[in-house]
Design a protein around this motif. Structure first.
Motif, PDB file in Angstrom:
ATOM      1  N   THR A  13       0.990  -1.140   0.522  1.00  0.00           N
ATOM      2  CA  THR A  13      -0.119   0.395  -0.001  1.00  0.00           C
ATOM      3  C   THR A  13       0.621   0.904  -0.153  1.00  0.00           C
ATOM      4  O   THR A  13       0.952   1.920  -0.640  1.00  0.00           O
ATOM      5  N   ALA A  14       1.862   1.640   0.855  1.00  0.00           N
ATOM      6  CA  ALA A  14       2.789   1.890   0.702  1.00  0.00           C
ATOM      7  C   ALA A  14       3.238   3.002  -1.056  1.00  0.00           C
ATOM      8  O   ALA A  14       3.682   3.790  -1.177  1.00  0.00           O
ATOM      9  N   LEU A  21       1.576   9.041  -6.034  1.00  0.00           N
ATOM     10  CA  LEU A  21       2.460  10.690  -5.786  1.00  0.00           C
ATOM     11  C   LEU A  21       3.169  11.316  -6.993  1.00  0.00           C
ATOM     12  O   LEU A  21       3.807  12.041  -7.744  1.00  0.00           O
ATOM     13  N   PHE A  22       3.838  10.183  -7.477  1.00  0.00           N
ATOM     14  CA  PHE A  22       4.930  10.381  -8.773  1.00  0.00           C
ATOM     15  C   PHE A  22       4.232  10.977  -9.634  1.00  0.00           C
ATOM     16  O   PHE A  22       4.565  11.482 -10.528  1.00  0.00           O
ATOM     17  N   ILE A  23       3.087  10.059  -9.945  1.00  0.00           N
ATOM     18  CA  ILE A  23       2.870  10.167 -11.106  1.00  0.00           C
ATOM     19  C   ILE A  23       2.050  11.616 -11.209  1.00  0.00           C
ATOM     20  O   ILE A  23       1.627  12.454 -12.180  1.00  0.00           O
ATOM     21  N   ILE A  25       2.564  14.016  -9.876  1.00  0.00           N
ATOM     22  CA  ILE A  25       4.275  14.986  -9.310  1.00  0.00           C
ATOM     23  C   ILE A  25       4.211  14.921 -11.320  1.00  0.00           C
ATOM     24  O   ILE A  25       4.389  16.517 -11.834  1.00  0.00           O
ATOM     25  N   ILE A  26       4.159  14.780 -11.945  1.00  0.00           N
ATOM     26  CA  ILE A  26       4.606  13.687 -13.823  1.00  0.00           C
ATOM     27  C   ILE A  26       3.143  14.702 -14.016  1.00  0.00           C
ATOM     28  O   ILE A  26       3.436  15.611 -15.270  1.00  0.00           O
ATOM     29  N   ILE A  27       2.034  14.411 -14.130  1.00  0.00           N
ATOM     30  CA  ILE A  27       1.166  15.648 -14.371  1.00  0.00           C
ATOM     31  C   ILE A  27       1.226  16.739 -14.143  1.00  0.00           C
ATOM     32  O   ILE A  27       0.403  18.057 -14.847  1.00  0.00           O
ATOM     33  N   GLY A  28       2.002  16.946 -13.512  1.00  0.00           N
ATOM     34  CA  GLY A  28       1.303  18.959 -12.560  1.00  0.00           C
ATOM     35  C   GLY A  28       2.409  19.268 -13.367  1.00  0.00           C
ATOM     36  O   GLY A  28       2.529  20.237 -14.162  1.00  0.00           O
ATOM     37  N   ALA A  29       3.275  18.243 -12.744  1.00  0.00           N
ATOM     38  CA  ALA A  29       4.763  19.515 -14.268  1.00  0.00           C
ATOM     39  C   ALA A  29       4.506  19.531 -16.056  1.00  0.00           C
ATOM     40  O   ALA A  29       4.575  20.879 -16.063  1.00  0.00           O
TER      41      ALA A  29
END
Length: 236
Positions: A13-14, A21-23, A25-29
């Motif tokens: 789960t972690a 979270l990584f995804i 961040i990428i989408i936001g960038a």
């Protein structure tokens, strides 16, 4: 029996949370980069459009600033002339032999820059004369201005929708040779005559050099004079 979550299930789960979270961040960038590029493009487009508008406005203003409008005293017609010309009005007492009634007692006088002296007085430059009459007989009116040899036939024209005539007035006299360009334009019972001396031979009045008029040729003014005539607009 209540089941227990194993350590392996907690760890999985972690990891999923980190991946999510990584995804994000990428989408936001990526979204920021797309927004930045789009905003930059729109800003550039707006700037280009504003620059074009400013240039067009500046050109229009500059064009407007290069000409002035003349309206005769009786508010019958207007003319457009370059701002570099000098404009004034003077009495028409020198119109000897013209039998038609004057619309006004003054003529418009327009002096293009650097025209030649036309008399024994060097401070009297060659100028364009504009005079209005109460008549529609423009051919007859124009013929009264043709005091030369009459070497050319009047040409019937249409100027801005108005009936008009053009006459080249020439004299080959040994004592006073000259060439004038004359136009007459009519509308609603009013005819406007334009006169410009294109060139003139030397004139000798006496033995004194100061009394002699030198020869000149102002044919370089003819295109501007023609445009000036064609700018006429009657107000009634």
């Amino acid at each position: 029996m209540t089941g227990k979550v194993s350590n392996n299930q907690k760890g999985f789960t972690a990891v999923e949370g980190l991946i999510l979270l990584f995804i994000l961040i990428i989408i936001g960038a990526v979204g920021y980069m797309v927004y930045h590029d789009d905003h930059k493009t729109k800003t550039a487009t707006v700037s280009t459009t504003a620059a074009k508008t400013s240039t067009a406005t500046s050109s229009k203003t500059q064009k407007q600033a290069t000409t002035k409008t003349y309206t005769d005293s009786s508010k019958t017609y207007t003319l457009s002339y370059p701002t570099s010309w000098t404009e004034s009005e003077q009495g028409t007492g020198d119109l000897v032999g013209v039998t038609y009634n004057l619309l006004d007692t003054t003529s418009g006088i327009f002096i293009p820059p650097n025209t030649s002296p036309i008399s024994t007085n060097p401070s009297v430059p060659n100028s364009i004369h504009v005079t209005a009459f109460k008549t529609t007989d423009i051919k007859g009116l124009l013929s009264q201005y043709v005091t030369g040899d009459g070497n050319t036939t009047p040409q019937q024209l249409t100027i801005n929708g108005y009936q008009a005539y053009y006459q080249k007035d020439t004299s080959t006299s040994s004592s006073n040779g000259y060439t004038d360009d004359d136009y007459a334009v009519t509308n609603n019972g009013v005819s406007v005559v334009f006169q410009f001396r294109v060139q003139q031979d030397a004139i000798s009045y006496s033995a004194s050099p100061k009394d002699n008029v030198p020869a000149f040729n102002d044919s370089n003014v003819v295109p501007a004079f023609t445009s000036f005539v064609k700018s006429i607009k009657f107000l009634n």
